[in-house]
Design a protein around this motif. Structure first.
Motif, PDB file in Angstrom:
ATOM      1  N   ASN B 102     -50.570  -5.688  34.983  1.00 11.48           N
ATOM      2  CA  ASN B 102     -51.154  -6.992  35.316  1.00 11.48           C
ATOM      3  C   ASN B 102     -52.575  -7.140  34.772  1.00 11.48           C
ATOM      4  O   ASN B 102     -53.192  -8.181  34.925  1.00 11.48           O
ATOM      5  N   ASP B 160     -65.433 -16.212  35.749  1.00  7.92           N
ATOM      6  CA  ASP B 160     -64.301 -16.282  34.822  1.00  7.92           C
ATOM      7  C   ASP B 160     -63.501 -14.984  34.797  1.00  7.92           C
ATOM      8  O   ASP B 160     -62.408 -14.937  34.236  1.00  7.92           O
ATOM      9  N   ARG B 179     -55.774 -12.338  45.423  1.00  9.06           N
ATOM     10  CA  ARG B 179     -54.587 -12.554  44.612  1.00  9.06           C
ATOM     11  C   ARG B 179     -54.798 -11.992  43.210  1.00  9.06           C
ATOM     12  O   ARG B 179     -55.886 -12.051  42.667  1.00  9.06           O
ATOM     13  N   CYS B 180     -53.726 -11.470  42.665  1.00  8.19           N
ATOM     14  CA  CYS B 180     -53.787 -10.921  41.306  1.00  8.19           C
ATOM     15  C   CYS B 180     -53.224 -11.936  40.328  1.00  8.19           C
ATOM     16  O   CYS B 180     -52.631 -11.562  39.332  1.00  8.19           O
ATOM     17  N   LEU B 181     -53.364 -13.221  40.608  1.00  5.89           N
ATOM     18  CA  LEU B 181     -52.653 -14.246  39.847  1.00  5.89           C
ATOM     19  C   LEU B 181     -53.560 -14.935  38.851  1.00  5.89           C
ATOM     20  O   LEU B 181     -54.712 -15.230  39.147  1.00  5.89           O
ATOM     21  N   ARG B 182     -53.009 -15.202  37.686  1.00  3.86           N
ATOM     22  CA  ARG B 182     -53.764 -15.922  36.662  1.00  3.86           C
ATOM     23  C   ARG B 182     -53.599 -17.431  36.795  1.00  3.86           C
ATOM     24  O   ARG B 182     -54.338 -18.196  36.195  1.00  3.86           O
ATOM     25  N   LYS B 183     -52.604 -17.846  37.521  1.00  3.46           N
ATOM     26  CA  LYS B 183     -52.434 -19.276  37.791  1.00  3.46           C
ATOM     27  C   LYS B 183     -52.116 -19.430  39.266  1.00  3.46           C
ATOM     28  O   LYS B 183     -51.162 -18.819  39.764  1.00  3.46           O
ATOM     29  N   ASP B 184     -52.893 -20.226  39.956  1.00  2.00           N
ATOM     30  CA  ASP B 184     -52.647 -20.454  41.385  1.00  2.00           C
ATOM     31  C   ASP B 184     -53.321 -21.763  41.766  1.00  2.00           C
ATOM     32  O   ASP B 184     -54.520 -21.794  42.025  1.00  2.00           O
ATOM     33  N   ASN B 185     -52.542 -22.841  41.753  1.00  2.00           N
ATOM     34  CA  ASN B 185     -53.113 -24.149  42.084  1.00  2.00           C
ATOM     35  C   ASN B 185     -52.621 -24.619  43.430  1.00  2.00           C
ATOM     36  O   ASN B 185     -51.902 -25.592  43.545  1.00  2.00           O
ATOM     37  N   SER B 186     -53.021 -23.887  44.459  1.00  2.00           N
ATOM     38  CA  SER B 186     -52.546 -24.229  45.786  1.00  2.00           C
ATOM     39  C   SER B 186     -53.722 -24.554  46.690  1.00  2.00           C
ATOM     40  O   SER B 186     -54.044 -23.842  47.616  1.00  2.00           O
ATOM     41  N   GLY B 187     -54.377 -25.656  46.381  1.00  2.00           N
ATOM     42  CA  GLY B 187     -55.466 -26.117  47.248  1.00  2.00           C
ATOM     43  C   GLY B 187     -56.844 -25.771  46.721  1.00  2.00           C
ATOM     44  O   GLY B 187     -56.982 -25.235  45.625  1.00  2.00           O
ATOM     45  N   SER B 189     -60.318 -24.234  45.744  1.00  2.00           N
ATOM     46  CA  SER B 189     -60.611 -22.870  45.325  1.00  2.00           C
ATOM     47  C   SER B 189     -61.746 -22.283  46.172  1.00  2.00           C
ATOM     48  O   SER B 189     -62.921 -22.395  45.824  1.00  2.00           O
ATOM     49  N   LYS B 210     -60.269  -9.215  36.383  1.00  2.00           N
ATOM     50  CA  LYS B 210     -59.439  -9.131  35.172  1.00  2.00           C
ATOM     51  C   LYS B 210     -59.881  -7.967  34.290  1.00  2.00           C
ATOM     52  O   LYS B 210     -61.072  -7.761  34.085  1.00  2.00           O
TER      53      LYS B 210
END
Lengths: 467, 467
Positions: B102, B160, B179-187, B189, B210
């Motif tokens: 990841n 960044d 979270r280890c996520l590169r995309k997370d558009n849940s509300g 930031s 990263k």
């Protein structure tokens, strides 16, 4: 009605649409969300919007901001009450300024993404945000949903591409934070709070975006692999081989390719049927033969390492486009199987393979025979995990299972450390789902912020949060 | 006192420091800020911190979070009231997890930056954040101030570089957004709200960051130029020539080099006296002779275009380091001229040259004879614009002019569309200045957020905002 009269006095009759002409603003392009409104208002400037917000506060009228109306979660469509206005930014579509030395471009919120891309190309630079709806989506909408797309692996989401924004807040004040600065640590980042807030805190009216050097060339190649495990290993190997040259690493299942080839011709010498395909794009500053040598060497080693089955490399920019067309045609091609239940999810890249395997098994156990349409951005851990009806099912039968399928898939996403909305946002579609998968602490802090900034709850109420 | 007794019961005697042993936590390394405190507390876990915050809410005791205590604006030092506790994260210094597939690393907030860089190198990757204090500053402090440094041009600020954070909010709740996520558009930031908030909204306890592929090689070269205009033109040309290969583009004035050479030996064949010098770093995946050819060709063309006076190219990684040492020694070398009045500012890159010329002229007109120590990150528009005493002045005479000089320089920064704090943050140093240069609307929204999230004002009160 005095509210409408006052808007018309403020912005002029030509800026206010009522009656039947509102229709196209009241339904989304997939025809999944339909609402009604007092009026659709088309402001021309940030001052117009500030005046409008003040008026809406006075009359207690909710505002639903709308850009290109290309959203997938209903975030830009009003509810059925008919109490709200739609604020469309389509008349605010100017490029305000390009600063070539600063590598930045400042645009109005209603500017279509393609126009920004083209303006960048005109000065031999790129604005790298790229997504299927780029010909009609607007920068304001991209910012409101923190748009992702196919180049995130190299350049990040629009959040990472934004230097500054201007917005009108819920008090009707213009907040000009249109800074062209790459470093600015002077207090809380209101920019980042508004990016991804889907119009619930105010209206983004303009943005200053980063431009990047245009790579000398691009090369696309397609490979086939046995398994997602192989796909993820290949991703790791290609990152170490090509480093930052990889600008896309896109996944397509065998079924996606089967569906696509009913619409378009596959490239010549296209690889035999395989369970999974990857489209890999390299953006480089080498000369043509160097990059071809480098890709050949990469593919030979990948075959030695048993990471791939087969591969074809594009030999022209025309063929690059043909290969991309495969990937980009999936959303249209999948309609062949009827309306699908769509999940826009992300998981850590290291979990992709086990997530898909276990979720597929569970889905088949509970909903036998449904079809899995899986594609997405491996490099971002972002999958479009869609479920189409079984051959014996009607579309209606499948859609009536929507909540059960959401429950199953989103529960697995949570178990694998993922997000139920990777790049499309929450809109109205996922308001309920968000309350299940976001922690109570986070939801409660989001509500604190919403109430502090928009105490009258007039900014896109009911989206993201049911305050 | 029952508060101290309760902390000791909660965390153990060994985690609570009082009396004289607190000294090193109550003064910053430059000895510009000195405060007092009830105690210094050294929690070991996020749970410890959550319990501590609850206790502090109960007793109404303010908390001043502190990482490596390397800040430049006094953000980690308590005031003189002696009412607060210092919460030091130095015992929370573990690397929790590295996910090589990841490309992410999860660490506790007290982890020293160098340790994170080294852990990345151990798996042949890099964590690119790099700054002078990297041997002692912590990730928590880096996040609290959105640290920048020398690699921002290519990799961005720590904002960044961050996928997720865990924090304890002002209600004493652990918010796990690791979270280890590169995309997370849940509300909204929350991550981005806490990054750069300097401990005023809560305490960052861990982060997922990263990792990037390690470039095959690095080449550093030094060039001399006549003017800043030339330096900026060279920057534009080098971006189009080397694209994303440029990882640093650092400016040093002739005076900086004069001061530095009293401390260290200059590289052999160092260029003759020039008004300005640039250190340029190229990170590449080419072989050695290719990159040398490429740099030679770039330098030849730059001479043809009259963009540079002279240049020397490093021929080994040892010489890379020697060249970097020049740049990194400036903050120590400038002490030769006595305590300086420092400005950490940014302007759009296109304004650097006229900003410096006009500001220098104005400074000389009003404060004749003072010396200009100018260096920084051209590629980020970020200058360390420092003023040292005139030869006829005492240090005290200069420092007594501090507010007048701030006024003059910051007013110019604002006129040129810049920021009065590019990478060091606001701390206590610039609270007053911020109210002059941030818009009323932005300040008012920042206060709304601070009050909503920290209604008791116990999180680092008096920093960033005088609420």
């Amino acid at each position: 009605m005095s509210f409408l009269r006052d808007i018309k006095l403020l912005l002029g009759n030509e800026s206010v649409i009522t009656g039947y002409q509102m229709q196209k603003f009241l339904i989304d392009w997939r025809k999944r969300y339909k609402g009604s409104a007092l009026a659709v208002v088309l402001p021309r400037t940030s001052n117009d919007i500030a005046a409008l917000v003040n008026l809406c506060i006075f009359y207690n009228v909710p505002i639903v901001p709308q850009g290109g109306n290309t959203g997938l979660c209903g975030g830009a469509i009003p509810d059925n009450s008919g109490n709200a206005i739609v604020l469309s930014t389509i008349k605010m579509n100017s490029i305000i300024n390009i600063d070539e030395i600063n590598n930045s471009i400042t645009v109005e919120a209603g500017c279509v993404l393609k126009k920004v891309q083209d303006a960048a190309l005109d000065c031999n630079k790129i604005f790298p945000l790229s997504l299927a709806s780029e010909g009609s989506c607007t920068i304001g909408g991209n910012l409101a949903t923190n748009a992702g797309g196919t180049q995130v692996l190299r350049y990040g989401n629009i959040r990472d591409l934004t230097l500054g924004i201007e917005f009108v807040n819920a008090e009707g004040t213009i907040v000009n934070a249109l800074r062209c600065l790459r470093k600015d640590n002077s207090g809380y980042s209101l920019r980042d709070l508004y990016i991804g807030s889907e119009g619930t805190l105010g209206i983004i009216t303009a943005a200053t975006l980063k431009l990047f050097p245009k790579p000398l060339g691009k090369k696309v190649f397609l490979v086939s692999v046995y398994s997602l495990e192989q796909a993820v290993s290949l991703f790791s190997y290609s990152r170490s081989f090509f480093c930052s040259k990889i600008t896309a690493f896109e996944l397509m299942s065998g079924l996606c390719i089967e569906l696509v080839q009913k619409l378009i011709n596959l490239p010549k010498n296209f690889i035999n049927k395989a369970p999974w395909y990857l489209l890999i794009e390299i953006s480089h500053d080498n000369n043509e033969h160097e990059i071809i040598d480098s890709i050949s060497s990469f593919l030979e080693k990948s075959i030695e390492k048993r990471l791939i089955l087969d591969a074809i490399v594009s030999n022209s920019s025309k063929q690059n486009e043909e290969m991309w067309l495969l990937r980009e045609s999936i959303p249209i091609a999948e309609r062949e199987l009827g309306k699908a239940i769509k999940h826009d999810i992300s998981v850590p890249i290291s979990n992709i393979s086990s997530f898909v395997e276990q979720t597929n098994n569970l889905v088949q156990a509970v909903f036998p025979g449904v079809k899995h349409i899986i594609f997405g951005h491996i490099g971002d851990g972002n999958l479009h995990y869609n479920i189409a009806k079984a051959s014996w099912q009607s579309e209606y039968q499948l859609l009536s299972l929507q909540n059960d399928i959401y429950d199953l898939v989103h529960k697995m996403v949570a178990d694998f450390g993922g997000s139920i909305s990777a790049e499309h946002g929450i809109g109205v579609l996922k308001v309920g789902e968000l309350t299940k998968y976001k922690s109570i602490a986070e939801l409660s802090m989001m509500r604190l912020i919403k109430r502090a900034i928009d105490p009258n709850n007039i900014m896109n109420p009911g989206k993201i949060l049911d305050v």
